[in-house]
Design a protein around this motif. Structure first.
Motif, PDB file in Angstrom:
ATOM      1  N   ASN A   1      -0.861   4.382  -4.396  1.00  0.00           N
ATOM      2  CA  ASN A   1      -0.330   3.224  -3.971  1.00  0.00           C
ATOM      3  C   ASN A   1      -0.765   1.989  -4.451  1.00  0.00           C
ATOM      4  OD1 ASN A   1       1.005   5.246  -2.228  1.00  0.00           O
ATOM      5  ND2 ASN A   1      -0.716   5.121  -0.507  1.00  0.00           N
TER       6      ASN A   1
ATOM      7  N   ASN B   1       0.786  -1.272  -0.066  1.00  0.00           N
ATOM      8  CA  ASN B   1       0.081  -0.081  -0.058  1.00  0.00           C
ATOM      9  C   ASN B   1       0.928   1.313  -0.038  1.00  0.00           C
ATOM     10  OD1 ASN B   1      -2.559   1.340  -0.124  1.00  0.00           O
ATOM     11  ND2 ASN B   1      -2.470   1.685   2.072  1.00  0.00           N
ATOM     12  N   ALA B   2       1.842   1.044  -0.603  1.00  0.00           N
ATOM     13  CA  ALA B   2       2.817   2.242  -0.942  1.00  0.00           C
ATOM     14  C   ALA B   2       3.007   2.823  -2.597  1.00  0.00           C
ATOM     15  CB  ALA B   2       4.219   1.915  -0.219  1.00  0.00           C
ATOM     16  N   ALA B   3       3.722   3.813  -2.727  1.00  0.00           N
ATOM     17  CA  ALA B   3       4.149   4.112  -3.949  1.00  0.00           C
ATOM     18  C   ALA B   3       5.328   3.299  -4.268  1.00  0.00           C
ATOM     19  CB  ALA B   3       4.349   5.645  -4.318  1.00  0.00           C
TER      20      ALA B   3
ATOM     21  N   SER C   1      -1.367  -2.088  -3.658  1.00  0.00           N
ATOM     22  CA  SER C   1      -1.661  -3.044  -2.317  1.00  0.00           C
ATOM     23  C   SER C   1      -2.048  -4.352  -3.012  1.00  0.00           C
ATOM     24  CB  SER C   1      -2.713  -2.477  -1.581  1.00  0.00           C
ATOM     25  OG  SER C   1      -3.960  -2.349  -2.267  1.00  0.00           O
TER      26      SER C   1
END
Length: 557
Positions: free
Chosen positions: A431, A122-124, A433
């Motif tokens: 993001n 859940n991040a860039a 995930s």
């Protein structure tokens, strides 16, 4: 939730020359959740007393991430002839290779040219060249809008081409601005002058293109010494002109505008303390009823540190004030892009606090103009094509997809950047995930994958289809002929594989596998010629991508 990172090694390196290795970790610094990459593509806790091992990239088809992570997650790639020694672990984090370049033997000596990929749950996801460019990495990911986003070096660009492009780029740029010559030394091909350390080379290629901040840090014992390197005085004239007495800036941060006025703080009735290595000249801002300052650094190495390193020279306690920090970051971004003076008004100009500086600085048509005093390492990453020309004027493809790159640490989308504008850094604007990300190591030398001469299937586009080219299938590139025809024998494709059309830009592809093609609404369906050997999928002359069409979903079977 689960993310699959597919690894693709397009290096085409021969074992005698070198091998691409990978290591990785998640949750660095977390005593309970720190894990390292395993040979099966998962992450597990390292054995007691063990290190972070390297694996052959071609031994891993994919990596799976299915757990929460913090911000300390990386994959590191390195090219070397022998298997690199594991990275040691300190405080539940790997001790990574020392960043380029080196005056003396580095603290952690790299086994060869290396580079990193940053990711997380859940991040860039991003590729950063802030600490130098080592390998031609790239990746693609599907966004929440269903479109394909690509960042990093295009799959068809070899590392050797990057080297020749950088040399040609500096020669081209110095025709317009002689200061561009100062960045020539960043192409790191051997021991630095006065250094006894020679980096491990692979063939006759460069070791890295260094970041100018790290070059100066290496030559000055981390800015503690002196140097005659012309990069140390490169920004003096620009920064002096910026801090001219009476100059005004109006910087927008969201809905708020902040007016700054350059003045000599020693003449104030209650002058603030001047930080070390700064002059008494500063921009004064009123923030929540209190005066805050961004001071002009002393000329020479201190000014170079201010811009290249993005070090803060402000009132004590600046680090705890996010607003003054953001204002300074905006100044530095504009300096590096060669537009900072575009957003300055003199004492006779209108003093309306309407964000006029941000408006000027966000006009990316003026970024990195020929002849400007700008950050030429960053300009190369953002603007160069494989011939070392500015792709914006040569009407060619940039080396980096979309011209997106991290050329310096503040090289982000600027404040109040429109959501519809192009992404500045090589980082997803969303993001991730779940789903699949393709991550590749590009071809090393001036060679592409050897295309098959024989096979069961082939494809062809008739004349006048050059707008689709080049076409890339499973890492193999098919270019247009002089008449605009494209085609050739296909590799063995037992699974659905993207047939990518780089001519129209990022995110244009259909799906193909042995004996089947899924075009969706993007292209006309090919005419099959099964009576031929090989079996041919043929498109007529003049075929082009249908306007507004989006790539089809990957077929399920």
């Amino acid at each position: 939730m689960s993310i699959t990172i597919n690894l693709k090694d397009y290096s085409a390196l021969k074992p005698a020359s070198g091998t691409v290795w990978i290591t990785g970790w998640i949750n660095g610094g977390d005593s309970a959740q720190f894990k390292v990459l395993q040979s099966n593509g998962t992450f597990e806790a390292p054995p007691a007393g063990g290190g972070v091992p390297f694996l052959k990239v071609d031994s891993l088809s994919s990596i799976t991430l299915d757990e929460a992570t913090n911000g300390a997650n990386r994959l590191m790639f390195v090219v070397s002839q022998d298997k690199p020694a594991p990275l040691s672990i300190t405080n539940f984090s790997p001790k990574p290779y020392t960043q380029y370049p080196y005056m003396a033997a580095p603290g952690v000596a790299p086994a060869g040219p290396y580079d990193i990929f940053e990711f997380g749950m859940n991040a860039a996801f991003d590729l950063s060249a802030v600490n130098g460019f080592g390998l031609n990495l790239g990746f693609s990911a599907t966004g929440p809008d269903g479109a394909m986003y690509r960042y990093g070096v295009r799959e068809t660009v070899t590392r050797k081409q990057v080297q020749s492009a950088y040399s040609a780029f500096i020669e081209n740029e110095k025709k317009h601005f002689e200061g561009a010559e100062y960045f020539k030394e960043l192409l790191y091909t051997g021991a630095l002058p006065g250094s006894g350390y020679t980096p491990p080379m692979i063939g006759d290629e460069f070791f890295a293109i260094c970041d100018p901040n790290d070059m100066l840090a290496a030559k000055t014992a981390n800015y503690g010494g002196t140097t005659t390197d012309p990069l140390s005085t490169y920004w003096d004239d620009t920064v002096t002109a910026l801090f001219k007495h009476g100059n005004m800036v109006s910087i927008a941060l969201g809905a708020a505008n902040y007016l700054g006025i350059a003045l000599d703080t020693s003449r104030l009735s209650a002058p603030p303390a001047v930080p070390a290595n700064c002059t008494s000249t500063a921009f004064q801002f009123d923030i929540k009823g209190e005066h805050k300052y961004i001071f002009q650094p002393e000329s020479g190495l201190r000014t170079a540190e201010f811009v290249f390193r993005q070090s803060g020279f402000t009132t004590p306690g600046y680090g705890s004030d996010p607003i003054i920090s953001q204002l300074q970051n905006n100044l530095i971004e504009a300096i590096c892009r060669g537009v900072v003076l575009d957003g300055v008004k003199d004492p006779n100009g209108a003093s309306t606090n309407n964000g006029f500086s941000t408006t000027a600085w966000n006009n990316d048509a003026n970024w990195y103009k020929a002849g400007s005093t700008c950050h030429y390492y960053a300009k190369f990453l953002h603007c160069s094509d494989t011939d070392g020309k500015d792709y914006r004027t040569s009407n060619t493809q940039p080396i980096f997809y979309g011209g997106s790159a991290y050329g310096f640490s503040m090289d982000e989308n600027p404040a109040n950047w429109p959501a519809s504008a192009a992404q500045v850094p090589s980082k997803t604007p969303f993001n991730i995930s779940s789903g699949t990300v393709d991550l590749w190591v590009g071809p090393y030398e001036n060679q592409t994958h050897k295309r098959p001469n024989t096979g069961q299937y082939a494809f062809g586009f008739g004349t006048g289809c050059e707008a689709l080219a080049p076409v890339v299938i499973d890492g193999q590139t098919y270019k247009a002929s002089g008449e605009g025809a494209i085609g050739g024998v296909l590799p063995d494709l037992p699974h659905w594989t993207k047939m990518e059309f780089h001519g129209p830009g990022s995110g244009h592809y259909i799906w193909i596998k042995n004996g089947q093609v899924a075009t969706g609404d993007c292209l006309s369906k090919p005419v099959e010629q099964p009576q031929k050997t090989p079996h041919v999928f043929a498109w007529p002359a003049g075929t082009d991508w249908k306007p507004g069409a989006t790539p089809p979903q990957k077929p399920s079977a």
